[in-house]
Each structure stands twice: as C-alpha cells, then as structure tokens.
Design an enzyme around this catalytic site. Sequence first.
Site, PDB file in Angstrom:
ATOM      1  N   CYS A  92       0.871  -1.188   0.000  1.00  0.00           N
ATOM      2  CA  CYS A  92       0.000   0.000   0.000  1.00  0.00           C
ATOM      3  C   CYS A  92       0.902   1.231   0.000  1.00  0.00           C
ATOM      4  O   CYS A  92       1.819   1.327   0.800  1.00  0.00           O
ATOM      5  CB  CYS A  92      -0.882  -0.037   1.249  1.00  0.00           C
ATOM      6  SG  CYS A  92      -1.600   1.531   1.748  1.00  0.00           S
ATOM      7  N   CYS A  96      -3.437   7.653  -0.976  1.00  0.00           N
ATOM      8  CA  CYS A  96      -4.777   7.801  -1.565  1.00  0.00           C
ATOM      9  C   CYS A  96      -5.810   8.280  -0.553  1.00  0.00           C
ATOM     10  O   CYS A  96      -6.814   8.880  -0.932  1.00  0.00           O
ATOM     11  CB  CYS A  96      -5.237   6.486  -2.166  1.00  0.00           C
ATOM     12  SG  CYS A  96      -3.918   5.437  -2.761  1.00  0.00           S
ATOM     13  N   THR A 184      -3.399   5.163   7.957  1.00  0.00           N
ATOM     14  CA  THR A 184      -2.409   4.717   6.976  1.00  0.00           C
ATOM     15  C   THR A 184      -1.379   5.804   6.689  1.00  0.00           C
ATOM     16  O   THR A 184      -1.747   6.945   6.387  1.00  0.00           O
ATOM     17  CB  THR A 184      -3.134   4.309   5.679  1.00  0.00           C
ATOM     18  OG1 THR A 184      -4.036   3.257   5.993  1.00  0.00           O
ATOM     19  CG2 THR A 184      -2.157   3.836   4.621  1.00  0.00           C
ATOM     20  N   GLU A 249       0.622   1.705   9.537  1.00  0.00           N
ATOM     21  CA  GLU A 249      -0.540   2.400  10.089  1.00  0.00           C
ATOM     22  C   GLU A 249      -0.161   2.872  11.484  1.00  0.00           C
ATOM     23  O   GLU A 249       0.780   2.344  12.079  1.00  0.00           O
ATOM     24  CB  GLU A 249      -1.763   1.487  10.189  1.00  0.00           C
ATOM     25  CG  GLU A 249      -2.498   1.307   8.877  1.00  0.00           C
ATOM     26  CD  GLU A 249      -1.829   0.313   7.962  1.00  0.00           C
ATOM     27  OE1 GLU A 249      -1.158  -0.609   8.479  1.00  0.00           O
ATOM     28  OE2 GLU A 249      -1.920   0.459   6.729  1.00  0.00           O
ATOM     29  N   HIS A 284     -12.946   5.761  -1.461  1.00  0.00           N
ATOM     30  CA  HIS A 284     -11.844   4.845  -1.122  1.00  0.00           C
ATOM     31  C   HIS A 284     -12.172   3.397  -1.509  1.00  0.00           C
ATOM     32  O   HIS A 284     -11.287   2.652  -1.900  1.00  0.00           O
ATOM     33  CB  HIS A 284     -11.475   4.958   0.359  1.00  0.00           C
ATOM     34  CG  HIS A 284     -10.030   4.621   0.594  1.00  0.00           C
ATOM     35  ND1 HIS A 284      -8.994   5.363   0.092  1.00  0.00           N
ATOM     36  CD2 HIS A 284      -9.443   3.580   1.223  1.00  0.00           C
ATOM     37  CE1 HIS A 284      -7.840   4.815   0.411  1.00  0.00           C
ATOM     38  NE2 HIS A 284      -8.083   3.716   1.101  1.00  0.00           N
ATOM     39  N   TYR A 288      -9.766   0.742  -4.121  1.00  0.00           N
ATOM     40  CA  TYR A 288      -9.242  -0.594  -3.844  1.00  0.00           C
ATOM     41  C   TYR A 288      -9.180  -1.467  -5.098  1.00  0.00           C
ATOM     42  O   TYR A 288      -8.412  -2.425  -5.154  1.00  0.00           O
ATOM     43  CB  TYR A 288     -10.101  -1.276  -2.766  1.00  0.00           C
ATOM     44  CG  TYR A 288      -9.654  -0.994  -1.353  1.00  0.00           C
ATOM     45  CD1 TYR A 288      -9.100   0.225  -1.005  1.00  0.00           C
ATOM     46  CD2 TYR A 288      -9.793  -1.945  -0.354  1.00  0.00           C
ATOM     47  CE1 TYR A 288      -8.692   0.484   0.284  1.00  0.00           C
ATOM     48  CE2 TYR A 288      -9.385  -1.692   0.945  1.00  0.00           C
ATOM     49  CZ  TYR A 288      -8.831  -0.478   1.264  1.00  0.00           C
ATOM     50  OH  TYR A 288      -8.418  -0.222   2.535  1.00  0.00           O
ATOM     51  N   CYS A 291      -5.464  -0.738  -6.356  1.00  0.00           N
ATOM     52  CA  CYS A 291      -4.287  -1.175  -5.591  1.00  0.00           C
ATOM     53  C   CYS A 291      -4.333  -2.660  -5.274  1.00  0.00           C
ATOM     54  O   CYS A 291      -3.306  -3.338  -5.314  1.00  0.00           O
ATOM     55  CB  CYS A 291      -4.115  -0.343  -4.331  1.00  0.00           C
ATOM     56  SG  CYS A 291      -5.374  -0.599  -3.081  1.00  0.00           S
ATOM     57  N   GLU A 437      -6.162  -5.215   5.702  1.00  0.00           N
ATOM     58  CA  GLU A 437      -6.617  -3.950   5.110  1.00  0.00           C
ATOM     59  C   GLU A 437      -7.752  -4.201   4.106  1.00  0.00           C
ATOM     60  O   GLU A 437      -8.669  -3.391   3.979  1.00  0.00           O
ATOM     61  CB  GLU A 437      -5.418  -3.286   4.424  1.00  0.00           C
ATOM     62  CG  GLU A 437      -5.629  -1.839   4.064  1.00  0.00           C
ATOM     63  CD  GLU A 437      -4.332  -1.249   3.516  1.00  0.00           C
ATOM     64  OE1 GLU A 437      -3.620  -0.589   4.274  1.00  0.00           O
ATOM     65  OE2 GLU A 437      -4.018  -1.481   2.330  1.00  0.00           O
TER      66      GLU A 437
HETATM   67 FE1  SF4 Z   1      -3.342   1.918   0.355  1.00  0.00          FE
HETATM   68 FE2  SF4 Z   1      -4.925   1.081  -1.596  1.00  0.00          FE
HETATM   69 FE3  SF4 Z   1      -5.880   2.751   0.270  1.00  0.00          FE
HETATM   70 FE4  SF4 Z   1      -4.103   3.583  -1.562  1.00  0.00          FE
HETATM   71  S1  SF4 Z   1      -6.233   2.851  -1.961  1.00  0.00           S
HETATM   72  S2  SF4 Z   1      -4.063   4.037   0.628  1.00  0.00           S
HETATM   73  S3  SF4 Z   1      -2.802   1.797  -1.823  1.00  0.00           S
HETATM   74  S4  SF4 Z   1      -5.199   0.634   0.593  1.00  0.00           S
END
Ligand code: SF4
Length: 491
Positions: A92, A96, A184, A249, A284, A288, A291, A437
Amino acid sequence: MEGIKRREHAEIFVLGKRVDDVTAHPFLKPSVKSFKATFDAAFEEDTRGLARAYSPFVGEEVNRFVHIHQGPEDLVAKVKLLRKLSHKTGTCFQRCVGWDALNTLYVISGKIAEREGRKEYLNRFIEYLKYVQRNDLALAGAMTDVKGVRTLRPSEQPNRDAYVHVVEEKAGGIVVRGAKANITGVAVVDEVVVMPTRAMTERDAEYAVSFAIPLDTPGVKVVVGRQINDGRRLEGGEIDGLPYMFNHEGLLILEDVFVPWERVFLYKEWRWAAQFVEVFSNYHRQGYAGCKSGLGDVIIGTAHGLARQLGIADKPHVQEKLTEMVFLNEAIYSAGLAASWEARRLLKNGGWWVDPMYANVTKHLVARFPYEVAKLSHDIAGGLLGTAPSEADLKNPELRPLLEKYLQGVPEFTAEERLRLLRLLENTSLSVAYLVESVHGAGSPQAQRISIQRVYDFQRAEAIARRLAGLKAEASGDARAEPRRPAEAEK
Ligand code: SF4
C-alpha cells in the site's frame, strides 16, 4: 523526503521509542519509499501520463494524488494509476486516503455552499487545496475514531474523548482532542486531514468536525503499529526483508491541538456528517479496485514463477488455479472500473463521485477475494513458503552449497531465485496491505452490505417480477436499466 526531515515537533513512536528521522528509521524507511513512489510516478515514463492531471484551481499540471476529479475519465485514471503503483511498490503506498479526503471536502463544502448558501467552508477549502497542489503535499486522511463503546453515540460515551471533538473555541480557531486509529501512512506525511467517522445527532455536534493540520503541530503524537514480520526490517539484507517498500498504520493522538479557522472545513455540522462519511468511503472503496488488483498481479506472477521453478506450470490443475486467481483479481478491477465510468456529479459544477453501488461491490469483493487468491498462491508455492531457511543461512559459506543443491527445482533456476520469490510471496500475500486492510480498510464488510441494501431498489425489482408474473404492478418510469435508489449524497 527533505520536507518531512525538517519537521520540528513531530512526535513519532516506534516500539516505545521516539523517532527523530522517519526517513532513516528501519521500520519507517520502507514506508517512506513507498510514499515516494507516488511522487516519482509523475516523472517515470510508464506512469507519467496517469500520474499527472491539469488542475483548474491552480491553472497548471499537478500530481494526480492531489487532484480534484473533473470527470469519469479522472476516476478511471485513478484506478489504473493505483494498479500500476502496486506493481512498483508491492504494498500500500498510503497517499490515496488524503487524496480521497480532498475530493470529499470539495464535494461537502460545495454542497453546503449550494444548498445553504454558506460559502466559508468552500472558500477555506479552495485556498487549502491550492496550497496542497502547489506544494505537492503528502496527506494522510484520518477518519476512524477509537470509538470506545460501539453501541453508544459519541456524546454518550463514558470516555468523552472516544471520538475526536472540539474542546474549546477561540478567536483564532478551535482546540480539538481525541484519537484516530489505523491511520495509513500517518508517520511520514506532511499533513493530516481529520474527518468525522459516523452519522451524528445534534447532541454529537462537537464531534462533527473536519480540519487539516501539519503533522508537527504541537500536541500531535503518532504511535506506529506493528505488522507481521516487521522485525525482519531490523535485520537488513536483501531477501528476507522483501519487498523493501512497505506501508504502516498508526494511532494518531490529538491532545488539545489548536487548529486555526482557515484550516477548519466542518464545524459542528452534525447534519453533514453522514454524507461526509458516505462520500469519502465510496471514493476509497472504488480505489481498492486498483491497488488490490495490482497486488494480485504481483501474487499471480510470483505463483507463476514458482510453478515454473518447480516444473509444474503447465500442469492442468496449476493452470486452473492460476486462471481462477486471474478471474478473482479481474473481477475486483472490473467493479472498480464500472464505479468510475458510471461516475456522477454531486455539484452543479463538478464534484465527480463514483457510482455508489459498484464502489461498494468493489470493496465487498476485496474483502473476500484476496484471501482466495492468497490461498491458491500458497497451494502452488508449496509448503516451503512457511518453512524456507533464512537469508543468513544462504549466506553462510558452509550451508550455501547444500542449500543451493537441495532447494533447487528445475536446473535453469537457482535456489536463491526460489528463495526470493518465496519471500516476496510471503511478504505480499500474508501482508496487512493485502489481507487485513482488504477486510477493514474503507469500512468493514458490514458497512458495504448496508450500503448495497440501501441503494438497490427492491420495490422496483419486485415490480419487474410482478409484471412478468401477470400481477398488478406500478410502472416505475425510470429509464435506467438498474433498479436503484439514490445514495444520501445524491438526494
Ligand atoms: Fe493503500 Fe490502496 Fe488505500 Fe491507496 S487505496 S491508501 S494503496 S489501501
């Protein structure tokens, strides 16, 4: 990196000790490198196009991680950029959340201006946005409060600080107290955007706040959380610590922190808290798709490489498992792309938001499928995944020739190549970033189920069925193919 080195007051703790330079600390250095990848992406050939966007607010190109989406294409570019960055980092990359917080603040402050004619939040936010864009800042987004007793509202908690709240109002700003959990990347950012975490009532008004503060504001403390295998980072070496980029985190503690008015974007606006959470979490959840599918590619590729090293890559049962992994991974990505292409405007002039059904479906798939992908990869890799000797054993001159002989499969690959892929698989498929996560980030699975239930129009679906069954049913008059009800933010 120079910017975060210059912070003066940042109080960061790892394993009980204060950290002065997060860029050099072995626990946090991999996290800094992963963050750095989001900056580098704007300059590297294969990501440059995706990682840059034109900002109408500052009239120039900015890093996409500080961009306000200007249409569906921007949301699609977000998902694609995140997939590419997972390939570069194997973890990660943390930036983001702050990006989604910026877009949420734009939407919510814009809605308050449009609906209630109060423009002060929007004006403050635009000024802050310009500052962030011009300086290409790294932001953390802090939403999840520590929450205390889960069945009680913020104002009913025996611990009054269980949710971040305003404790004092001054001429120049407000004083806040509380803590945010699971934040995060929080130890290595320039600034933190703090957001409300749930729907509020009038009695919870002091908890309905959003603001931004530099991480080195007096009164701010960060306690970095532990992760599986994190002690290996202290060993050094080139194999067992793989991948060298990692995320972290932390618990963000705010002990009577002063926030000037120009950094306050929501103040006791309890009526807007539910929409705030909805808008942010859907942004968010959509992200996902990128990522986690990117991490899925790393895991699929590693499993494929290990199968070749063992000489089983063309066996039908291995092919079947690899195909299943691809199907699960691409299902996550497809849902995220659907959420992006079906984007809608929440403001008269912009405020582009994801499709709430597909964003929630994306995250709900993410809460399930990575565990399946991980299991299949472990099946292909073999038991050595959990029992392989250490890098130090391989480097021991007495053991090396023996390990090279006994860990080798197909002769064209060395034992070291096998060990490297095994460690990579261990560090990615068993990581917080890919598993825990995936379940809890952007809201635990039950939160998605509630959203899915809310936005699906069961009455319309029943009317469709009744008509086909020859029963009386009212015509919906809705031209859309999908039975849908508006999300709170769309009302
Ligand atoms: Fe991490 Fe994915 Fe969230 Fe970006 S979208 S902060 S890479 S978990």
